[in-house]
Design a protein around this motif. Structure first.
Motif, mmCIF file in Angstrom:
data_model
loop_
_atom_site.group_PDB
_atom_site.id
_atom_site.type_symbol
_atom_site.label_atom_id
_atom_site.label_comp_id
_atom_site.label_asym_id
_atom_site.label_seq_id
_atom_site.Cartn_x
_atom_site.Cartn_y
_atom_site.Cartn_z
ATOM 1 N N ARG A 1 0.438 -0.829 0.448
ATOM 2 C CA ARG A 1 0.017 0.182 -0.140
ATOM 3 C C ARG A 1 1.123 0.900 -0.133
ATOM 4 O O ARG A 1 0.428 2.364 0.104
ATOM 5 N N TRP B 1 -6.519 8.892 0.501
ATOM 6 C CA TRP B 1 -7.299 7.005 -0.655
ATOM 7 C C TRP B 1 -7.296 6.648 -1.063
ATOM 8 O O TRP B 1 -7.114 6.295 -2.951
ATOM 9 N N VAL B 2 -6.145 5.711 -1.220
ATOM 10 C CA VAL B 2 -5.160 4.906 -1.712
ATOM 11 C C VAL B 2 -6.828 3.341 -2.230
ATOM 12 O O VAL B 2 -7.620 3.506 -1.245
ATOM 13 N N GLN B 3 -6.669 3.878 -3.497
ATOM 14 C CA GLN B 3 -7.984 2.771 -3.866
ATOM 15 C C GLN B 3 -7.375 0.926 -3.529
ATOM 16 O O GLN B 3 -6.721 1.129 -4.601
ATOM 17 N N THR B 4 -6.975 0.358 -2.822
ATOM 18 C CA THR B 4 -6.892 -0.932 -2.158
ATOM 19 C C THR B 4 -6.646 -2.093 -3.534
ATOM 20 O O THR B 4 -8.342 -1.749 -4.326
ATOM 21 N N ASP C 1 -10.942 -2.901 -3.200
ATOM 22 C CA ASP C 1 -12.097 -1.839 -3.583
ATOM 23 C C ASP C 1 -11.986 -2.252 -5.192
ATOM 24 O O ASP C 1 -12.896 -2.078 -4.719
ATOM 25 N N LYS D 1 -14.035 9.127 3.488
ATOM 26 C CA LYS D 1 -14.801 9.147 2.436
ATOM 27 C C LYS D 1 -15.847 8.022 2.284
ATOM 28 O O LYS D 1 -15.169 6.886 2.486
ATOM 29 N N GLN E 1 -17.143 5.260 -0.033
ATOM 30 C CA GLN E 1 -16.855 4.253 -1.320
ATOM 31 C C GLN E 1 -18.059 3.953 -2.294
ATOM 32 O O GLN E 1 -18.225 4.487 -3.132
ATOM 33 N N LYS F 1 -14.636 4.769 3.648
ATOM 34 C CA LYS F 1 -12.919 4.458 3.636
ATOM 35 C C LYS F 1 -12.218 5.447 5.625
ATOM 36 O O LYS F 1 -12.939 6.770 5.371
#
Lengths: 778, 98
Positions: free
Chosen positions: A126, A274-277, A280, B65, B67, B79
């Motif tokens: 991450r 707000w990393v989209q893993t 997600d 945030k 989602q 999040k």
């Protein structure tokens, strides 16, 4: 050298990988039980390392150590009461902020703490960079980096455990809560009797009192000379409230998180917010607005297929195995009561226990896959809107669905619900899901009393009735048993993981052993009890002498055969006339072969007759008489079995309860059947078969249907009433045994049995009485 | 500035208007759309829900945030720092954003 025996408490957040690490350390050397008085599981395991014996106590996974949930109370009391030499706190390195919240509370318990920083690979993926040395310095505790699912870091953790245990140094960490709170803590601390021997650290007690912790208030209230102290606490709480405009417990929580935030800012460097893993991205499909629900139902369908469709094969093998085994015992044991006990009571009971095992293994394979992968939380997420309307948690859907196959794994499956109230309500209503064992009863009665066109509708109505009543009862239980309690849904959505085979196997193994040991023994004992009730007393006074009657029948027929066949042929036995004897053998073979094809029999019989008309006449007459004799004796056997059952304790019980069952349209025979069917619901069919003298166990269902249809007690209305009663009344012994095991209480077990029987009675009463009034189906 | 005095209004009515005003001004978490970001200002109430939300790290100053919302519109997924949390809209309605 320090002590050779080290006790380690393993704490951590749910989803932190704590169980994986515990499994890595202890392997199969685990013991699972319950903490006294609660249903929280207690798990411990032993590991030998460098000539030391390390006892690991796996605490329930919690986010905090307040008194608001059972798990939290259990975790902290275990740390206090079992005085572990040290605590290993497993943290998810990719989510350090929130995981440290528990760590801070563990540090306050003033025991040596080791932080096991798990999933460091995920954190790196991450883009998080951790300064472990600095973190260790800030918190004053050793830290071990680990990757639990690849079994990395286990050795290093164990070495650190031994080092820390040998040093026996207490952790020096103190969190500064700010001037006002610290003043209040000091004030409360001075109120403790300086010499009193307290199990708890004083500073911790003071903080908990400021947090208004009910449990700690009660404990402190019982200490000598403490009325003043609680007054001091209340005053301090009031003061803090006016200063901060918020209850002190929230002030303290915010303070902890402020500290964590400051530490994390120094220790962690991350790339972007707000990393989209990967999770997600997977969730974009699996919890998608349009296809999220269809995917969920697809997965549920698959689960059901695996548990029951695949499960029926090993189930069949177990049943065959048990049948072969009891057949063997039957042939080698002399007839008598001991044989009946062994074959019908014990082997039957053990077989009953074992038949559930494939379902349980497969269900927990499915549940372990769903939980370890992370999908379980998503299942709750997509289903919660529907289940909330019913008053249940989103996760309750899965055990209830499984209930349509069998209630035993369904009730065991409620473990996935963390909240004990949600779990109890789900357990209480799960038996209303009509399990597959009840299906033979429905089909028997529907086939006997209703036209085939109606069959499907009625069957559907029964299942629907179960679901509707489950909803009604769930709402009622929620209201009556836990009034005013609002359930929170707030739930972490853990990252998706590839489940490891090791943890899945351990999970399945553990559940199955628990079932066999805890529920299995209970089921076995209860099955033997039911066997005893239907088989004793053995010296029933029959209405006639059946043994005499059977001998008489034999004699009568041998005279008849002699007069009508042997004398005209001038023989004394079959073998004296070779043609005759051959013809009889051919007829026998023909009968056995052509069972399903009457036309074929006739043509073949015609051929035999043409070949030798005279001998054929005698042979067919002889064969017909032999068959008739066997039928008559079998009828006597069945009549005897029926009378024996009527005279048994179960029969007597049926007659005693008959007045209670009369308003439902039932007589004592149905009463006996219902009683025996508590052992397993499908037993109702075979018991009715015995009592109506149509075949014993595994009797011919169609023949029984005809007999029931001819019985004046029965009518379509009574059949309806009986169907509803069997749907609802007391769950079978196996289900009750797992209720006992899962609720850890006889009270709830008895309650489940009693409330469902009352509900069944009321529903059947309404159906029969209203039907009678309106003149429907009489 | 003219001070508003509520004649003929009972206490309940007054309370109702005040609450309405707060609601109008403050943005609550359940009012955000997927993709929206906000910062927690405070959690309203005193009960178990607040306790749990704070334990999970939803303290003042925490960025959140949204989602997504579940297929049937409730619950929602947000999040928080480095993890995802799902909560019902009724619970999100207690979280005031700044």
């Amino acid at each position: 050298m320090g002590n050779h025996h080290v006790i380690v408490a393993l704490a951590g957040n749910p989803n932190s990988g704590k169980t994986t690490i515990f499994n890595n350390i202890t392997g199969s050397h685990q013991r699972v039980g319950n903490y006294p008085g609660v249903t929280v599981e207690r798990r411990e395991g032993v590991r030998r390392f460098k000539d030391r014996e390390l006892l690991f106590l796996d605490l329930p996974g919690t986010y905090s150590l307040t008194a608001h949930s059972q798990d939290e109370v259990v975790a902290r009391t275990a740390i206090i009461n079992e005085t572990p030499d040290l605590i290993v706190n497993v943290l998810d390195a990719s989510n350090l902020d929130r995981n440290m919240y528990l760590a801070l509370q563990l540090l306050e318990l003033e025991r040596p703490v080791i932080l096991a920083l798990n999933m460091v690979d995920m954190a790196e993926k991450r883009g998080l960079k951790l300064n472990v040395a600095l973190l260790s310095q800030k918190l004053g505790t050793p830290i071990v980096k680990m990757v639990g699912r690849h079994n990395r870091g286990t050795r290093q953790l164990l070495e650190t455990v031994i080092n820390v245990a040998d040093e026996q140094a207490c952790n020096e960490f103190r969190l500064d809560y700010g001037a006002e709170v610290e003043r209040a803590i000091a004030e409360i601390n001075s109120g403790f009797n300086a010499t009193a021997d307290l199990k708890y650290p004083r500073r911790w007690l003071a903080i908990k009192l400021l947090e208004n912790d009910e449990e700690i208030r009660a404990i402190v209230g019982q200490l000598p000379q403490t009325e003043n102290l609680l007054a001091v606490v209340d005053q301090a709480r009031d003061d803090l409230y006016t200063q901060f405009g918020e209850a002190p417990e929230f002030v303290i929580t915010e303070c902890r998180y402020r500290f964590i935030s400051a530490v994390c800012n120094e220790v962690i460097s991350s790339e972007g917010e707000w990393v989209q893993t990967a999770s997600d991205k997977i969730d974009r499909v699996l919890t998608n607005r349009l296809i999220g629900l269809p995917i969920f139902f697809g997965i549920m369908w698959l689960l059901f297929q695996i548990v029951f469709t695949i499960g029926q094969y090993p189930q069949g093998w177990i049943e065959q195995g048990v049948a072969i085994f009891s057949g063997l015992i039957s042939t080698y044991m002399p007839d008598g009561e001991l044989k009946s006990l062994v074959v019908d009571g014990i082997i039957g009971g053990v077989g009953g226990v074992l038949t559930f095992l494939p379902n349980i293994l497969l269900l927990f394979l499915g549940i372990a896959l769903l939980e370890d992968s992370g999908y379980m939380a998503r299942a709750a997420f997509v289903m919660d809107r529907i289940m909330k309307a019913v008053g249940l948690h989103g996760k309750a859907f899965i055990p209830l669905l499984v209930g349509f196959g069998c209630n035993v794994p369904a009730i065991m499956g409620t473990r996935t619900l963390e909240n004990p109230r949600d779990r109890l309500v789900t357990i209480l209503v799960a038996p209303m899901m009509s399990c597959s064992a009840r299906l033979p009863i429905y089909t028997l009665l529907i086939a006997a009393f209703f036209s085939p066109e109606l069959a499907g509708t009625i069957l559907f109505a029964i299942y629907l009735l179960g679901v509707v009543l489950a909803i009604v009862m769930a709402k009622l239980f929620r209201k009556v048993l836990f009034p005013g309690e609002t359930e929170t849904f707030v739930m972490e959505m853990p990252a998706y993981h590839m489940p490891t085979i090791r943890s899945i196997v351990i999970h399945m193994w553990e559940r199955s052993m628990l079932y066999l040991k805890k529920a299995g023994t209970l089921i076995l004992a209860a099955s033997i009890l039911v066997w005893f009730m239907v088989s004793y007393p053995s010296d029933v006074s029959y209405s006639r002498d059946y043994d005499q009657a059977k001998v008489q029948t034999e004699v009568n027929y041998s005279f008849l055969i002699n007069d009508e066949v042997f004398t005209p042929l001038h023989i004394r036995m079959v073998e004296e006339n070779v043609d005759f004897s051959k013809m009889v053998d051919k007829l026998k073979v023909l009968d056995e072969q052509g069972k399903n094809d009457p036309d074929e029999i006739q043509t073949k019989q015609g051929k035999l007759e043409q070949a030798n008309p005279e001998i054929y006449t005698f042979a067919s007459k002889y064969w017909a008489l032999e068959k008739k004799r066997d039928d008559d004796i079998e009828a006597l056997d069945k009549a005897q079995a029926s009378e024996k059952l009527a005279g048994s304790y179960a029969g007597q019980f049926g007659k005693i309860v008959e007045p209670v069952l009369k308003p439902l349209g039932f007589d004592w025979k149905i009463g006996v059947g219902l009683f025996a069917a508590v052992a397993a619901k499908e037993v109702l069919v075979s018991t009715l078969g015995t009592i109506y003298s149509v075949g014993g166990v595994g009797g011919d269902s169609a023949a029984l249907g005809e007999v029931l249809a001819a019985d004046p007690t029965f009518s379509p209305l009574v059949a309806c009433s009986l169907i509803v009663f069997t749907l609802l009344y007391s769950p079978c012994l196996a289900a009750l045994a797992v209720v006992r095991r899962e609720t850890n209480s006889w009270k709830w077990t008895i309650f489940t049995s009693v409330y469902s029987t009352i509900l069944a009675w009321v529903m059947a009463f309404l159906i029969f009485q209203i039907g009678t009034l309106l003149g429907i189906g009489l | 500035m003219k001070r508003v005095v509520y004649h003929n209004s009972n206490d309940n009515d007054y309370q109702y208007r005040i609450r309405g005003a707060i609601k109008y001004m403050a943005k609550m978490l359940n009012q955000l759309k997927p993709g929206d970001v906000g910062i927690v200002c405070r959690v309203i109430g005193n009960g178990a829900v607040k306790r749990r939300l704070l334990d999970m790290g939803l303290v003042a100053g925490t960025p959140v945030k949204v989602q997504k919302y579940a297929p049937l519109g409730d619950p929602m997924e947000i999040k928080v720092k480095n993890f995802n949390l799902s909560l019902r809209k009724a619970e999100a309605a207690l979280i005031e954003l700044s």
